[in-house]
Design an enzyme around this catalytic site. Structure first.
Site, PDB file in Angstrom:
ATOM      1  N   CYS A 166       0.821  -1.224   0.000  1.00 28.44           N
ATOM      2  CA  CYS A 166       0.000   0.000   0.000  1.00 28.44           C
ATOM      3  C   CYS A 166       0.848   1.263   0.000  1.00 28.44           C
ATOM      4  CB  CYS A 166      -0.940   0.001   1.194  1.00 28.44           C
ATOM      5  SG  CYS A 166      -2.113  -1.331   1.094  1.00 28.44           S
TER       6      CYS A 166
ATOM      7  N   HIS B 226      -9.983   1.976  -1.187  1.00 24.90           N
ATOM      8  CA  HIS B 226      -8.528   1.809  -1.097  1.00 24.90           C
ATOM      9  C   HIS B 226      -8.012   0.822  -2.147  1.00 24.90           C
ATOM     10  CE1 HIS B 226      -4.582   1.095   0.374  1.00 24.90           C
ATOM     11  NE2 HIS B 226      -4.853   0.072   1.157  1.00 24.90           N
TER      12      HIS B 226
ATOM     13  N   CYS C 168       0.535   3.074   5.970  1.00 25.86           N
ATOM     14  CA  CYS C 168       1.002   1.758   6.424  1.00 25.86           C
ATOM     15  C   CYS C 168       0.940   0.791   5.246  1.00 25.86           C
ATOM     16  CB  CYS C 168       0.136   1.243   7.560  1.00 25.86           C
ATOM     17  SG  CYS C 168      -1.599   1.065   7.112  1.00 25.86           S
TER      18      CYS C 168
HETATM   19  C1  LIG Z   1      -2.444  -3.730   1.937  1.00 30.55           C
HETATM   20  C2  LIG Z   1      -1.479  -2.845   2.632  1.00 30.55           C
HETATM   21  O1  LIG Z   1      -0.310  -2.834   2.238  1.00 30.55           O
HETATM   22  C3  LIG Z   1      -1.879  -2.003   3.812  1.00 30.55           C
HETATM   23  C4  LIG Z   1      -3.340  -1.727   4.022  1.00 30.55           C
HETATM   24  O2  LIG Z   1      -3.900  -0.748   3.607  1.00 30.55           O
HETATM   25  S1  LIG Z   1      -4.188  -2.881   4.897  1.00 30.55           S
HETATM   26  C5  LIG Z   1      -5.854  -2.757   4.322  1.00 30.55           C
HETATM   27  C6  LIG Z   1      -6.030  -3.642   3.172  1.00 30.55           C
HETATM   28  N1  LIG Z   1      -7.427  -3.796   2.869  1.00 30.55           N
HETATM   29  C7  LIG Z   1      -8.118  -4.845   3.291  1.00 30.55           C
HETATM   30  O3  LIG Z   1      -7.614  -5.720   3.966  1.00 30.55           O
HETATM   31  C8  LIG Z   1      -9.562  -4.882   2.874  1.00 30.55           C
HETATM   32  C9  LIG Z   1     -10.394  -5.302   4.019  1.00 30.55           C
HETATM   33  N2  LIG Z   1     -11.761  -5.364   3.631  1.00 30.55           N
HETATM   34  C10 LIG Z   1     -12.431  -6.532   3.356  1.00 30.55           C
HETATM   35  O4  LIG Z   1     -11.828  -7.614   3.327  1.00 30.55           O
HETATM   36  C11 LIG Z   1     -13.902  -6.485   3.103  1.00 30.55           C
HETATM   37  O5  LIG Z   1     -14.254  -5.233   2.567  1.00 30.55           O
HETATM   38  C12 LIG Z   1     -14.708  -6.723   4.428  1.00 30.55           C
HETATM   39  C13 LIG Z   1     -14.439  -8.161   4.895  1.00 30.55           C
HETATM   40  C14 LIG Z   1     -14.291  -5.735   5.512  1.00 30.55           C
HETATM   41  C15 LIG Z   1     -16.206  -6.505   4.186  1.00 30.55           C
HETATM   42  O6  LIG Z   1     -16.592  -7.241   3.092  1.00 30.55           O
HETATM   43  P1  LIG Z   1     -18.159  -7.446   2.779  1.00 30.55           P
HETATM   44  O7  LIG Z   1     -18.790  -8.254   3.860  1.00 30.55           O
HETATM   45  O8  LIG Z   1     -18.220  -7.919   1.378  1.00 30.55           O
HETATM   46  O9  LIG Z   1     -18.720  -5.962   2.903  1.00 30.55           O
HETATM   47  P2  LIG Z   1     -20.074  -5.370   2.420  1.00 30.55           P
HETATM   48  O10 LIG Z   1     -20.987  -6.434   1.914  1.00 30.55           O
HETATM   49  O11 LIG Z   1     -19.804  -4.228   1.544  1.00 30.55           O
HETATM   50  O12 LIG Z   1     -20.645  -4.768   3.764  1.00 30.55           O
HETATM   51  C16 LIG Z   1     -21.235  -5.598   4.769  1.00 30.55           C
HETATM   52  C17 LIG Z   1     -22.439  -4.854   5.302  1.00 30.55           C
HETATM   53  O13 LIG Z   1     -21.991  -3.640   5.899  1.00 30.55           O
HETATM   54  C18 LIG Z   1     -22.726  -2.550   5.362  1.00 30.55           C
HETATM   55  N3  LIG Z   1     -21.828  -1.392   5.318  1.00 30.55           N
HETATM   56  C19 LIG Z   1     -20.582  -1.356   4.804  1.00 30.55           C
HETATM   57  N4  LIG Z   1     -20.079  -0.118   4.941  1.00 30.55           N
HETATM   58  C20 LIG Z   1     -21.016   0.620   5.549  1.00 30.55           C
HETATM   59  C21 LIG Z   1     -21.090   1.969   5.938  1.00 30.55           C
HETATM   60  N5  LIG Z   1     -20.057   2.817   5.743  1.00 30.55           N
HETATM   61  N6  LIG Z   1     -22.215   2.432   6.538  1.00 30.55           N
HETATM   62  C22 LIG Z   1     -23.266   1.592   6.753  1.00 30.55           C
HETATM   63  N7  LIG Z   1     -23.249   0.293   6.393  1.00 30.55           N
HETATM   64  C23 LIG Z   1     -22.146  -0.184   5.797  1.00 30.55           C
HETATM   65  C24 LIG Z   1     -23.118  -3.013   3.969  1.00 30.55           C
HETATM   66  O14 LIG Z   1     -24.251  -2.305   3.505  1.00 30.55           O
HETATM   67  C25 LIG Z   1     -23.444  -4.459   4.207  1.00 30.55           C
HETATM   68  O15 LIG Z   1     -24.739  -4.550   4.759  1.00 30.55           O
HETATM   69  P3  LIG Z   1     -25.720  -5.756   4.335  1.00 30.55           P
HETATM   70  O16 LIG Z   1     -25.021  -7.005   4.809  1.00 30.55           O
HETATM   71  O17 LIG Z   1     -26.966  -5.442   5.053  1.00 30.55           O
HETATM   72  O18 LIG Z   1     -25.815  -5.678   2.842  1.00 30.55           O
END
Ligand SMILES: CC(=O)CC(=O)SCCNC(=O)CCNC(=O)[C@H](O)C(C)(C)COP(=O)(O)OP(=O)(O)OC[C@H]1O[C@@H](n2cnc3c(N)ncnc32)[C@H](O)[C@@H]1OP(=O)(O)O
Length: 438
Positions: free
Chosen positions: A92, A383, A425
């Site tokens: 990242c 992201h 990070c």
């Molecule tokens: C990589 C590097 O070098 C360094 C870094 O940056 S580390 C970061 C790297 N990034 C990651 O690891 C990504 C992590 N994220 C994920 O794996 C996935 O997005 C997650 C597991 C967190 C969620 O996945 P998901 O379950 O498919 O999410 P999604 O279906 O969109 O949302 C689940 C629920 O939350 C709700 N929701 C999500 N965001 C919301 C918000 N801001 N407000 C209100 N509700 C929200 C959705 O509407 C959904 O509701 P329903 O089940 O009723 O439909």
């Protein structure tokens, strides 16, 4: 410590709106997205036909066809095709590292201008052949005769069909980024309420930035998208509090889909130049790129969390810039997870941690939360890993330019310099940080 070499100007930036994975960019390649972000930059700054010093860009998730991604993007652009290009990758931190590489070459006089970029697609992640199938196919290809080739292929078994799918996990621990962040959140006692408040603020601030036209310069529409798809202006802390935890275990699990970044697709670019190059073309300077520092933590054998390396990089950065933590007008701390930002701030405020682990005489300090991610950050925007650094540099450069009263006018509050701090990070326990000034 003085800045080395020539002053490096941030002249402009551009990006396509970021999309959620499997959304409107599901069939867009890294090359298509990065090309769109670069085309926007070329058009806005009149760069068609320009021979740039270099184009440096990267992606975290790459298909084998992307082996020379940056150069292919140049060859498909309106830049002079003799512009050299190469790929970089630091998880990242990729986008910010690309900016640092271009800035350093400009500072040293090796080039006069360059573009840094980053792109990623979580939708179109490369699937590999499993090792056994790959070896079998290579053996068949090396076979000199048809019978031998058929003999090799006769070894094909159903298990060979299982693909090698890239995992969002650390190879040395097998844990996902989210699981690592959940451990750190628990260690620092980061509350669910604070995480949700930070996430709500990110959405509110990004929505406000759109409303006031701060993001009118995005390349739109791209594949029908006008704004970052993940943005939910109605995402209040109360609504976020209803979501189920997705990372961490038991009662103490605090991380949800709302206070974690979504898997995303997108691309960004940043134009950097020497003062003279920008002046010759009548291009205004948004900000100066002045300092950068990186750090890494040993999250395998030491107690440090995977995403805590910026905690170590920023003290080095402050020393280089001759600044205190509280000295900045803006702080852009990449919101990989809300808990990651809050654990970083908690570490800098903790006397015991700062003396024991950072070797400081006391706490590094606190930052004014009203100056943190004021135009929203990754929790709201999304992201796409390597594209985040360019989004952040572009955002901060515009904020500094705005605060300084625009081009050519004195700072609104009469101060000589406005400054911003960037912290990103990265996987592998790394952190990339920088200072911009205006
Ligand atoms: C990589 C590097 O070098 C360094 C870094 O940056 S580390 C970061 C790297 N990034 C990651 O690891 C990504 C992590 N994220 C994920 O794996 C996935 O997005 C997650 C597991 C967190 C969620 O996945 P998901 O379950 O498919 O999410 P999604 O279906 O969109 O949302 C689940 C629920 O939350 C709700 N929701 C999500 N965001 C919301 C918000 N801001 N407000 C209100 N509700 C929200 C959705 O509407 C959904 O509701 P329903 O089940 O009723 O439909």
């Amino acid at each position: 410590m003085a800045t080395v070499g020539r002053r490096v100007a941030i002249v402009g930036s551009n990006r396509i709106p970021f999309a959620r994975a499997d959304g409107p960019y599901a069939t867009a390649s890294n090359q298509e997205m990065l090309s769109a972000a670069l085309a926007g930059l070329v058009e806005r700054h009149g760069l068609a036909g320009e021979l740039l010093g270099e184009f440096v860009a990267g992606a975290v998730l790459k298909h084998s066809r992307d082996f020379n991604l940056a150069r292919e993007v140049v060859l498909g652009s309106e830049l002079d095709h003799r512009t050299p290009a190469y790929d970089v990758q630091q998880a990242c931190g990729t986008g910010l590292e690309a900016v640092i590489l271009v800035a350093n070459k400009i500072a040293l006089g090796q080039i006069d201008c360059g573009v840094a970029g980053g792109v990623d697609t979580a939708s179109d992640a490369p699937l590999g052949l499993n090792d056994d199938l790959r070896r079998l196919l290579l053996k068949a290809r090396r076979a000199r005769t048809l019978p031998r080739r058929l003999g090799a292929l006769a070894g094909l078994r159903p298990r060979h069909v299982v693909p090698d799918i890239p995992r969002n996990a650390e190879p040395r621990t097998g844990l996902s980024m989210g699981e690592h962040a959940a451990r750190t959140a628990a260690e620092w006692g980061i509350s669910r309420a604070d995480q949700d408040a930070l996430a709500a603020a990110s959405h509110r601030r990004l929505a406000a930035a759109y409303e006031r036209g701060f993001l009118d310069d995005l390349v739109t529409p791209f594949r029908g998208l006008e704004r970052d798809q993940n943005l939910r202006p109605d995402s209040t802390a109360e609504k976020l509090a209803r979501l189920k935890p997705v990372f961490g275990k038991g009662e103490g699990a605090t991380m949800t889909a709302g206070n974690s970044t979504p898997l995303s697709d997108g691309a960004s670019t940043v134009l950097l130049a020497s003062e003279e190059w920008a002046a010759e073309r009548g291009l205004p300077v948004l900000a100066w790129f002045t300092h950068a520092r990186t750090a890494a933590v040993d999250f395998v054998d030491d107690p440090d969390g995977l995403l805590t390396a910026p905690v170590y990089a920023v003290p080095k950065l402050l020393e280089a810039a001759g600044a205190e933590l509280g000295d900045f007008d803006f702080y852009e701390i990449h919101e990989a997870f809300a808990s990651q930002v809050l654990a970083t701030l908690a570490a800098w405020e903790d006397e015991d941690f700062c003396t024991r682990r950072l070797g400081l005489p006391g706490p590094l300090g606190s930052i004014d939360r009203d100056r943190l991610n004021v135009a929203g950050s990754s929790l709201a925007a999304g992201h796409p890993f390597a594209a985040t650094g360019g989004r952040i540099v572009g955002t901060l450069a515009k904020l500094l330019h705005e605060k300084a009263g625009g081009n050519g006018t004195p700072a609104a509050d009469g101060t000589a310099t406005v400054r911003g701090l960037i912290s990103v990070c990265a996987a592998g326990g790394q952190g990339v940080t920088a200072v911009l000034e205006r």
